[in-house]
Design an enzyme around this catalytic site. Structure first.
Site, short mmCIF file in Angstrom:
data_model
loop_
_atom_site.label_atom_id
_atom_site.label_comp_id
_atom_site.label_asym_id
_atom_site.label_seq_id
_atom_site.Cartn_x
_atom_site.Cartn_y
_atom_site.Cartn_z
N LYS A 220 -17.63 -9.75 -22.27
CA LYS A 220 -18.90 -10.03 -22.28
C LYS A 220 -20.39 -10.08 -22.56
O LYS A 220 -20.60 -8.20 -23.10
CB LYS A 220 -19.49 -10.91 -21.11
N ARG A 254 -11.44 -9.95 -13.25
CA ARG A 254 -10.91 -10.43 -14.15
C ARG A 254 -10.98 -9.92 -15.53
O ARG A 254 -12.36 -9.86 -16.04
CB ARG A 254 -11.71 -12.05 -14.26
#
Ligand code: 7PJ
Length: 280
Positions: A220, A254
């Site tokens: 991210k 995740r």
């Protein structure tokens, strides 16, 4: 509680779980649509399972900042063939969707879990999942993907996200859903600045006290902001962040890079001689 109920699977809470990301979108930010055809997505899912993922998270709609919604029909056309292709693989299958129609179709096609970045707030979402025994992830998002990163503001980000997740846990339990089916997720990058993401990460133990926590930080942009690394160059920051998330009490991470994350978690467990829920 000792288990997470996830469709055909019942996972012990005593060991962390790896959720491998299987994108079936043309525009997913970090792997650029590499797995857009069902065949390639299935192949990728099998590989992630071999590498040690206990859950595969199949997504047919990008939720990256700025992305536009797709229709339920389009999303189903992407996700269902991949579910069918992976159904016999011996791995739990999650579908990353916010649409009740997609949830229903996915559960009929054998999904074990629904991962909803809107925490089942869409009208009809609770009803779509209530009658099954699928696992559920309730995530916090401020705004919607198209606009969520424009100027997110909070007076107290940790308290606000925690209050929201409390409220959603309550609503879902009131609808008759067993709490053994529920995970919560503070939603890294979903309407959050770097400072917000850091405050949430630091306070993961607060969330872990409420329910088992899923953390998605893999590749991210806030890891890019912290390291100066481009998306394709965020393996090491992603792996380190995953280990630290588990160390702070996360139950599921995740991730895109399953093999490396499994190795790092095993190494950490060996070196520190303990497992779950241990804080800094
Ligand atoms: C997350 C997610 C996350 C949960 C995405 C990306 C964007 N679901 N779906 N948590 N992120 N539960 O992978 O960067 O953080 S899509």
């Amino acid at each position: 509680m000792t288990h997470f109920q996830c469709g055909r699977y019942r996972f012990s809470l005593a060991q962390p779980l790896l959720m491998g990301i299987v994108n079936v979108t043309p525009d997913s930010f970090s792997d650029g649509g590499r797995y857009f055809s069902p065949e390639r997505a299935i192949e990728h899912g099998l590989k992630l399972h071999e590498e040690g993922a206990q859950i595969l998270d199949i997504g047919g709609e990008s939720t990256r900042p700025g992305s536009l919604p797709v229709s339920a029909e389009q999303e189903m056309a992407r996700v269902i063939p991949v579910l069918e292709g992976l159904r016999g693989a011996g791995v739990a299958l999650s579908v990353d969707t916010m649409k009740p129609e997609v949830m229903r179709a996915a559960l009929s096609a054998g999904a074990d879990m629904i991962n909803d970045v809107r925490a089942l707030e869409a009208p009809g979402a609770l009803e779509a999942v209530a009658g099954s025994d699928c696992g559920l992830c309730l995530m916090h998002m401020r705004g919607m993907p198209e606009t969520m990163q424009l100027a997110p503001t909070y007076a107290e980000v940790v308290a606000e996200v925690a209050t929201y997740l409390h409220r959603r846990l309550h609503a879902v339990q009131t609808a008759g859903i067993d709490s053994a089916r529920l995970l919560i997720d503070p939603g890294f990058g979903f309407g959050k600045t770097l400072a917000h993401n850091l405050a949430l990460f630091k306070n993961l133990p607060t969330f872990a006290d409420m329910a088992p926590v899923l953390v998605g930080v893999s590749r991210k942009s806030f890891l890019g902001a912290l390291t100066g690394r481009a998306t394709e160059d965020r393996l090491l920051p992603s792996v380190i962040a995953a280990v630290l998330a588990i160390r702070r009490g996360a139950y599921v991470v995740r991730v895109h890079d399953v093999r490396e994350t499994v190795e790092a978690i095993r190494l950490w467990q060996e070196l520190e001689g303990h497992q779950l829920g241990v804080q800094a």
